[in-house]
Design an enzyme around this catalytic site. Structure first.
Site, PDB file in Angstrom:
ATOM      1  N   GLU A 178      44.044   6.393  -2.662  1.00 37.42           N
ATOM      2  CA  GLU A 178      44.982   5.562  -3.419  1.00 37.42           C
ATOM      3  C   GLU A 178      45.495   6.288  -4.667  1.00 37.42           C
ATOM      4  OE1 GLU A 178      43.007   1.786  -4.060  1.00 37.42           O
ATOM      5  OE2 GLU A 178      43.320   1.213  -1.975  1.00 37.42           O
ATOM      6  N   GLU A 231      41.600   0.393   4.987  1.00 39.22           N
ATOM      7  CA  GLU A 231      40.604  -0.535   4.436  1.00 39.22           C
ATOM      8  C   GLU A 231      41.122  -1.952   4.612  1.00 39.22           C
ATOM      9  OE1 GLU A 231      39.626   0.166   0.305  1.00 39.22           O
ATOM     10  OE2 GLU A 231      39.458   2.324   0.573  1.00 39.22           O
TER      11      GLU A 231
END
Ligand SMILES: *[C@@H]1O[C@H](CO)[C@@H](O)[C@H](O)[C@H]1NC(C)=O
Length: 481
Positions: free
Chosen positions: A122, A266
């Site tokens: 991220e 995720e």
């Protein structure tokens, strides 16, 4: 009559075939290790096998840990932490060394089935304020080039897991999806590179966070059971997961890569630390998710199988709680490898339950609590605060599983948390004379007082080594700045 029977059995055959097809959707899971008491990797790998996970995603590439995946056939996504991106971007030789030491060394007959290298994690989160914007793409290209040069670039792909905040839709309609304006050009370059390289786009999607971050968010839209709907042209969305996923599909179209495969890196629901983070909601979410995955329908604009990695395997008691107190409670298993909730991961009613970790050893059945003679409330509060600053007290927060304990019970919870994280050391139950060790389990119906697990020397060593290694890379980073 016969014809009806033949039709019926044909239907059964079709149904069976559908089941088989649904069964090919290989479920993945994230294996994070931000924990004070890691379970031995050998036990974890057995747990993955016992539960039928075919894919695992790591956040690092500790060679000792990765080695236990050898010979299992489990498809592995290794991770490169953000703090190594600078190093890997500045010199191709560094990436070559990385690939040699952390990837190709594991390959070969009976080796580790590495499929992806996740470069950064991220990296474009707005809270990083652009810290990795310059390094992550060059680092990814260096890693892929090193993979190519090592002759494994067709089989192993460099990818970049993103938070869903890299794209947006001004109207909240998926069809207006575009990449975030401050990184749009860069994202367009990245997705075109992935496309040319036959690599997928990896995105983390969290309906829980949609609900958590926005008090006006319609709660049923976070799940899969209908209710709130968003109309987008002739398509109706009943859950934020599909709406979010399709926003990405439109952003990819807009970038000129409409067919780029998407992996959900995720997805999951936490079970403690906040009023919406509980086992009932987690069960509701996962039941719906597995139903959607088993149907193989895909989303309105991207029909077909959806590939996901659940987040995550275990609760991790040393994760930063900056995002919220729920952050340490994402596991489908507890910290000790016990399943938290009933789960039918097949999504088709096979009623399969999760299989617990086998061979985990616990410390003795004893707990540290506030002594009954303790009365000095200021001192109690002071010691509670101290214990919580050095251990995990997220279950005590508003709306969490231990929030309804009496003040004395809260102090006991905090003392025990500290005592267990310190492996029940005698002096870890002092608290200026307020602590006492008991043999009777002080847990209540909703609030569990844990006893920690034993960590063997090898796991401890690797873990400590990992901490030192990341410390060294941080030092390197600071020297570079
Ligand atoms: C291999 O990975 C580990 C763990 O992330 C890292 O500390 C190490 O620097 C890597 N090796 C190389 C040669 O870059």
């Amino acid at each position: 009559m016969a014809a009806t029977w033949a039709m019926a059995s044909a239907l059964i055959l079709v149904a069976a075939a559908v089941n088989v097809v649904a069964g090919t959707n290989e479920l993945g899971v994230n294996w994070g290790t931000m924990t004070s008491h890691p379970i031995h990797p050998k036990i974890v790998v057995q747990l993955l096998k016992d539960n039928g996970f075919k894919k695992v995603k790591l956040f690092d590439s500790d060679p000792w840990m990765v080695g236990f995946l050898a010979g299992t056939g489990i498809k592995v996504m290794l991770g490169i932490p953000n703090d190594q991106l600078g190093f890997l971007s500045e010199d191709y030789e560094n990436a070559k060394d990385w690939v040699q030491e952390n990837c190709t060394a594991h390959l070969g007959n009976g080796g580790v089935n590495i499929k992806y290298i996740a470069v950064g994690n991220e990296p474009f989160l707005t809270s990083y304020k652009g810290r990795f914007t310059k390094t992550v793409f060059p680092a990814m290209k260096n890693i892929q080039q090193a993979l190519n040069e090592a002759g494994v670039g067709k089989k192993i792909k460099a990818v970049m897991p993103h938070n869903a905040d890299v794209y947006e839709s001004k109207s909240d309609k998926p069809s207006d999806g575009v990449f975030r304006s401050d990184i749009r050009d860069l994202m367009h370059q990245i997705v075109r590179y992935l496309n040319d390289n036959n690599s997928p786009f990896v995105v983390n999607i969290y309906p829980f966070l949609s609900l958590y971050l926005n008090s006006k968010f319609p709660s049923d839209f976070a799940f899969f059971d209908g209710g709130h709907a968003v109309q987008d042209k002739n398509v109706q969305y009943n859950n934020v997961f599909e709406a979010n996923f399709d926003t990405l599909v439109y952003a990819l179209k807009n970038a000129g890569t409409p067919d780029l495969p998407i992996l959900v890196g995720e997805i999951g629901w936490p079970t403690d630390g906040h009023k919406d983070a509980n086992k009932a909601n987690a069960k509701k979410f996962y039941d719906g998710l597995f139903r959607v995955l088993a149907s193989d329908k895909g989303t309105p604009v991207r029909p077909g199988e959806i590939q996901v990695y659940l987040f995550g395997l275990f609760d991790e008691d040393t994760k930063s709680i900056e995002p919220g107190n729920f952050e340490r409670h994402w596991g489908i298993f507890d910290f000790d490898g016990k399943p938290k909730i009933e789960m039918d991961m097949s999504g088709n009613g096979a009623h399969k339950e999760l299989v617990a970790a086998k061979g985990v050893k616990y410390l003795p059945k004893q707990w540290c609590v506030l002594a009954s003679y303790a009365t000095d409330q200021d001192l109690i509060n002071d010691q509670l605060g101290w214990a919580c600053s050095k251990s995990d007290c997220t279950a005590l927060q508003d709306g969490a599983s231990c929030s309804s304990l009496e003040p004395k019970g809260k102090a006991s919870y905090a003392f025990n948390s500290y005592y267990q994280v310190n492996d029940q050391a005698e002096d870890a139950c002092d608290f200026k004379g307020l602590g006492t060790v008991v043999k009777r389990n002080p847990s209540t119906k909703s609030c569990k007082f844990n006893t920690q697990i034993e960590v063997d020397a090898a796991t401890r060593l690797s873990f400590v080594y990992g901490v030192i290694a990341s410390f060294i890379s941080l030092v390197t980073l600071f020297n570079l700045l």
